[in-house]
Write a protein that holds these residues in place. Structure first.
Motif, PDB file in Angstrom:
ATOM      1  N   GLU A 252     -14.712  -0.001  -7.936  1.00  0.00           N
ATOM      2  CA  GLU A 252     -13.761  -0.161  -6.851  1.00  0.00           C
ATOM      3  C   GLU A 252     -12.318  -0.058  -7.366  1.00  0.00           C
ATOM      4  O   GLU A 252     -11.487   0.657  -6.782  1.00  0.00           O
ATOM      5  CB  GLU A 252     -13.972  -1.508  -6.144  1.00  0.00           C
ATOM      6  N   ALA A 253     -12.058  -0.761  -8.454  1.00  0.00           N
ATOM      7  CA  ALA A 253     -10.695  -0.747  -9.002  1.00  0.00           C
ATOM      8  C   ALA A 253     -10.339   0.640  -9.529  1.00  0.00           C
ATOM      9  O   ALA A 253      -9.207   1.118  -9.359  1.00  0.00           O
ATOM     10  CB  ALA A 253     -10.575  -1.785 -10.116  1.00  0.00           C
ATOM     11  N   PHE A 254     -11.301   1.273 -10.156  1.00  0.00           N
ATOM     12  CA  PHE A 254     -11.067   2.599 -10.726  1.00  0.00           C
ATOM     13  C   PHE A 254     -10.739   3.607  -9.623  1.00  0.00           C
ATOM     14  O   PHE A 254      -9.765   4.362  -9.716  1.00  0.00           O
ATOM     15  CB  PHE A 254     -12.317   3.027 -11.510  1.00  0.00           C
ATOM     16  N   LEU A 255     -11.553   3.593  -8.564  1.00  0.00           N
ATOM     17  CA  LEU A 255     -11.317   4.537  -7.459  1.00  0.00           C
ATOM     18  C   LEU A 255      -9.964   4.246  -6.800  1.00  0.00           C
ATOM     19  O   LEU A 255      -9.199   5.174  -6.496  1.00  0.00           O
ATOM     20  CB  LEU A 255     -12.438   4.441  -6.423  1.00  0.00           C
ATOM     21  N   ALA A 256      -9.672   2.971  -6.616  1.00  0.00           N
ATOM     22  CA  ALA A 256      -8.381   2.618  -6.008  1.00  0.00           C
ATOM     23  C   ALA A 256      -7.229   3.129  -6.867  1.00  0.00           C
ATOM     24  O   ALA A 256      -6.230   3.644  -6.358  1.00  0.00           O
ATOM     25  CB  ALA A 256      -8.285   1.105  -5.821  1.00  0.00           C
ATOM     26  N   GLY A 257      -7.382   3.005  -8.189  1.00  0.00           N
ATOM     27  CA  GLY A 257      -6.344   3.493  -9.110  1.00  0.00           C
ATOM     28  C   GLY A 257      -6.178   5.001  -9.014  1.00  0.00           C
ATOM     29  O   GLY A 257      -5.053   5.523  -9.028  1.00  0.00           O
TER      30      GLY A 257
ATOM     31  N   GLY B 114      -2.875   6.899  -7.524  1.00  0.00           N
ATOM     32  CA  GLY B 114      -2.232   7.906  -8.370  1.00  0.00           C
ATOM     33  C   GLY B 114      -0.927   7.463  -8.989  1.00  0.00           C
ATOM     34  O   GLY B 114      -0.080   8.281  -9.343  1.00  0.00           O
ATOM     35  N   GLU B 115      -0.781   6.149  -9.159  1.00  0.00           N
ATOM     36  CA  GLU B 115       0.466   5.656  -9.743  1.00  0.00           C
ATOM     37  C   GLU B 115       0.489   5.878 -11.249  1.00  0.00           C
ATOM     38  O   GLU B 115      -0.552   6.050 -11.877  1.00  0.00           O
ATOM     39  CB  GLU B 115       0.627   4.165  -9.422  1.00  0.00           C
ATOM     40  N   ASN B 116       1.683   5.834 -11.802  1.00  0.00           N
ATOM     41  CA  ASN B 116       1.814   6.115 -13.228  1.00  0.00           C
ATOM     42  C   ASN B 116       1.174   5.021 -14.094  1.00  0.00           C
ATOM     43  O   ASN B 116       1.411   3.838 -13.899  1.00  0.00           O
ATOM     44  CB  ASN B 116       3.285   6.229 -13.626  1.00  0.00           C
TER      45      ASN B 116
ATOM     46  N   THR C 299      -8.420  14.773 -12.902  1.00  0.00           N
ATOM     47  CA  THR C 299      -8.497  13.321 -13.116  1.00  0.00           C
ATOM     48  C   THR C 299      -7.655  12.902 -14.317  1.00  0.00           C
ATOM     49  O   THR C 299      -7.053  11.823 -14.329  1.00  0.00           O
ATOM     50  CB  THR C 299      -9.981  12.916 -13.280  1.00  0.00           C
ATOM     51  N   LYS C 300      -7.586  13.791 -15.323  1.00  0.00           N
ATOM     52  CA  LYS C 300      -6.793  13.442 -16.522  1.00  0.00           C
ATOM     53  C   LYS C 300      -5.312  13.269 -16.202  1.00  0.00           C
ATOM     54  O   LYS C 300      -4.591  12.618 -16.960  1.00  0.00           O
ATOM     55  CB  LYS C 300      -6.970  14.520 -17.600  1.00  0.00           C
ATOM     56  N   SER C 301      -4.841  13.840 -15.100  1.00  0.00           N
ATOM     57  CA  SER C 301      -3.417  13.679 -14.778  1.00  0.00           C
ATOM     58  C   SER C 301      -3.095  12.221 -14.455  1.00  0.00           C
ATOM     59  O   SER C 301      -1.947  11.800 -14.548  1.00  0.00           O
ATOM     60  CB  SER C 301      -3.034  14.578 -13.596  1.00  0.00           C
ATOM     61  N   ILE C 302      -4.123  11.441 -14.109  1.00  0.00           N
ATOM     62  CA  ILE C 302      -3.908  10.029 -13.747  1.00  0.00           C
ATOM     63  C   ILE C 302      -4.313   9.071 -14.870  1.00  0.00           C
ATOM     64  O   ILE C 302      -3.594   8.123 -15.171  1.00  0.00           O
ATOM     65  CB  ILE C 302      -4.688   9.684 -12.456  1.00  0.00           C
TER      66      ILE C 302
ATOM     67  N   ARG D 203      -4.997  12.738  -5.875  1.00  0.00           N
ATOM     68  CA  ARG D 203      -3.979  13.751  -6.132  1.00  0.00           C
ATOM     69  C   ARG D 203      -3.965  14.153  -7.607  1.00  0.00           C
ATOM     70  O   ARG D 203      -4.604  13.514  -8.443  1.00  0.00           O
ATOM     71  CB  ARG D 203      -2.608  13.233  -5.715  1.00  0.00           C
ATOM     72  N   THR D 204      -3.200  15.196  -7.916  1.00  0.00           N
ATOM     73  CA  THR D 204      -2.986  15.605  -9.301  1.00  0.00           C
ATOM     74  C   THR D 204      -1.534  15.294  -9.636  1.00  0.00           C
ATOM     75  O   THR D 204      -0.620  15.896  -9.064  1.00  0.00           O
ATOM     76  CB  THR D 204      -3.244  17.117  -9.472  1.00  0.00           C
TER      77      THR D 204
END
Lengths: 418, 79
Positions: free
Chosen positions: A23-28, A32-34, A342-345, A372-373
Motif C-alpha cells: 500500500e505504501a509503495f503504490l501510494a509513493g 511521484g514525489e521526490n 518506475t526507476k524515475s521515482i 507518472r515518469t
C-alpha cells in the motif's frame, strides 16, 4: 503439475524508498514525489580527500533514494538481526509481508522453494567491516565468515520461515530480480516444489561500486549533481546514467489451482517469459537480445504486441540503454501501450529492479492507475504513449516488463490480470 | 582490570549477542552453552570481549574454559 496449469502471483512483499509494504509503495509511486538526495548511509560516500594542488573542488557525492525507515516484524529474532547484513534485514522483513499475504503457513514446508536474485549484494557492509578492522584484524568478528556470503540471506530467510525446499541465490546483474522470478516459475513448473518465492535482493552499494559505475559512465549524475530531484530522468533528453535506489521485492509463484485450493488471493497470471543472453560480457545493450525476449514472451503468452496495454521498461536513464530499449519497443509494435519508468521515482535497485518493477506493474494493474515518469521533460522519442506529468486512471489488463543486466542478460515477462 | 571487571565485560557482550539473557542474573559458574549460546555466539562473545579489552589472545586458549568465570580468569591472566 499439468503442462496447461497457469502460473500466478499469489503474494507480494516490497520495500523501497517509496514505502514499505504494497500500500505504501503504490501510494509513493502514484504521488511521484521526490525521494532522491545525497546518500547518507554509512559507507555510501567516499572518505573526504584533501583538495588537489589545482584546488579541484569537493569530491563527488553519490545521489540515490534510500529506505528511510525499516520496520522489522517482532517475529524476526533480534539475535539473528544483530549479525545480519542490511541487505538481509531488508530481505527477511520484506519476505514477512509476502509470506503472510500468500498464507504460506498452510503449505508443507518442504514444498516451498526460495530463489534470491542478486550477487555481491552487501558490498557496503563489507567495506565498513574492512575499514573498521584494517588496523586490528585479530578482532574481526567470527560471524563475518558467515555474513560476507550472499547465501547468508538464504540461511536467514529459511531460519525465520519454514522453507525447506531447494533454496539458493543466483546472479543476473540488473536482471537478477526477473531471472529469479523466471527460475521460480521453472521450479514450480518442473514439479520440484508447489510454491516458489522469488526475491530481488537489496543491492547495498558502497562508495567503491558507486565510483566504478560512475567511472564506467553507467551512473549519473554529473549534470544534476546539485539538484538531486532532477538527476534521475529515464528516457529524457538530459539523461546521463542511472541513479541508485535501495529496494527489495518478493513475489510468491505457484499454479492457479494450488493457490485457489488454499484460498489465496491471485494478483496476476504470468503468461509468458523469456531469458536470453547476448554473448557479450560488456555493459552495452543489444537490440537483438532485447527484441528476442519481447518476441519470445509475447509468443509464449499467446499475445501480439497490440494485446499489451502497458509496458514497464527497464529504463535506467543510460543514454545508449534508453535509446536501444525504445528502438526495441518500436520495432516490436509496442508504441501504442502506456509506458512510464518506475526507476524515475525509486531509482535503480539493480539486483532488486526486475522483481520490484514487476510488483509495480501488478499493483498499478490492480489499482487501475499508472504512475507518472518523473523528469521526463523532453522524451528522446515522442512516438510513445508516455505517462509523464501525473499519474492517470487507466484499466490495464495486460502488461510486459523488461529487465537487462551487464554481461548480456535480457529478460521479459508478460502478465495478465486474473 | 580485575577479574570481576572483565567478567562484567563478558556479561555485557553476552547480553548483546543473546538478547534473551537480558534479565538473567549472571555468575561465574554460568555456562554460556547451558544458557543457550551456540558455538558461533560463544566465539562472538569471546572476540567482542577481547576487542573491548584490547587483548590479543588466540581463541584456542579458551577451549578449556568450562564457565564464564573461567573465561574471565583466562583473559585476566593474559593481560
Amino acid at each position: 503439475m499439468s503442462a496447461l496449469s497457469s502460473i500466478v502471483v499469489s503474494g507480494i512483499g516490497v520495500t523501497a524508498s517509496a514505502g514499505q509494504n504494497k500500500e505504501a509503495f503504490l501510494a509513493g509511486l502514484l504521488s511521484g514525489e521526490n525521494l532522491f538526495g545525497i546518500m547518507q548511509r554509512e559507507g555510501r560516500q567516499a572518505p573526504e580527500t584533501p583538495p588537489s594542488e589545482d584546488e579541484t573542488p569537493l569530491q563527488e557525492k553519490y545521489l540515490g533514494a534510500e529506505i528511510s525507515k525499516l520496520s522489522v516484524p517482532d517475529s524476526i529474532p533480534k539475535s539473528l538481526l544483530r549479525t545480519a547484513s542490511w541487505s538481509s534485514q531488508v530481505t527477511v522483513s520484506t519476505l514477512h509481508e509476502a509470506w503472510n499475504d500468500s498464507r504460506l503457513d498452510e503449505v508443507a514446508s518442504e514444498r516451498i522453494g526460495l530463489v534470491i536474485g542478486g550477487s555481491n549484494v552487501q558490498q557496503r557492509e563489507l567495506v565498513n567491516v574492512h575499514d573498521k578492522y584494517r588496523d586490528k584484524p585479530q578482532f574481526l568478528r567470527p560471524t563475518y565468515a558467515m555474513s560476507f556470503m550472499d547465501s547468508d540471506a538464504v540461511g536467514v530467510c529459511t531460519e525465520v520461515f519454514p522453507i525447506r525446499g531447494p533454496s539458493y541465490t543466483l546472479g543476473g546483474a540488473s536482471a537478477s530480480g526477473q531471472v529469479a522470478v523466471i527460475q521460480a516459475i521453472n521450479a514450480v513448473r518442473s514439479g520440484q516444489v508447489d510454491v516458489c518465492i522469488a526475491i530481488g535482493s537489496m543491492m547495498d552499494l558502497s562508495y567503491w561500486e558507486c565510483r566504478g559505475f560512475r567511472t564506467l559512465g553507467a551512473m549519473g549524475s554529473e549534470k544534476f549533481a546539485f539538484s538531486p530531484e532532477l538527476a534521475c530522468r529515464p528516457f529524457d533528453l538530459d539523461h546521463d546514467g542511472f541513479i541508485f535506489g535501495e529496494a527489495c521485492g518478493v513475489i510468491v509463484i505457484e499454479t492457479k489451482e494450488h493457490a485457489r485450493k488454499r484460498g489465496a488471493d491471485i494478483y496476476a497470471e504470468i503468461k509468458g517469459w523469456s531469458h536470453i543472453m547476448d554473448g557479450n560480457r560488456n555493459p552495452n545493450p543489444s537490440l537483438e537480445g532485447e527484441k528476442t525476449v519481447v518476441t519470445n514472451s509475447l509468443r509464449m503468452a499467446n499475445m501480439t504486441a497490440s494485446d499489451i496495454h502497458y509496458v514497464n521498461p527497464h529504463g535506467t536513464a543510460s543514454i545508449v540503454g534508453d535509446e536501444t530499449e525504445l528502438s526495441v519497443l518500436k520495432q516490436s509494435g509496442l508504441e501504442h501501450a502506456y509506458i512510464n519508468a518506475t526507476k524515475s521515482i525509486i531509482g535503480h535497485g539493480l539486483s532488486a529492479a526486475g522483481t520490484v518493477e514487476l510488483i509495480a506493474t501488478i499493483l498499478q494493474m490492480k489499482a487501475g492507475r499508472i504512475h507518472r515518469t518523473r523528469n521526463l521533460t523532453t522524451p528522446i522519442d515522442m512516438d510513445f504513449n508516455w505517462v509523464r506529468e501525473k499519474s492517470i486512471q487507466q484499466t490495464i489488463s495486460t502488461a510486459i516488463s523488461l529487465s537487462m543486466g551487464f554481461g548480456g542478460v535480457n529478460t521479459a515477462v508478460c502478465i495478465e490480470q486474473c | 582490570m580485575n577479574v570481576n571487571e572483565i567478567f562484567d565485560v563478558i556479561v555485557k557482550n553476552t547480553r548483546e549477542v543473546v538478547p534473551a539473557l537480558e534479565s538473567h542474573n549472571f555468575d561465574f559458574e554460568d555456562s554460556l552453552k547451558e544458557l543457550g549460546a551456540n558455538s558461533v555466539d560463544r566465539s562472538e562473545i569471546i572476540m567482542m570481549s577481547l576487542e573491548s579489552l584490547e587483548l590479543n589472545v588466540a581463541m584456542i586458549h579458551f577451549a578449556r574454559a568450562e564457565n564464564m568465570g573461567d573465561l574471565a580468569t583466562i583473559m585476566h591472566d593474559k593481560q
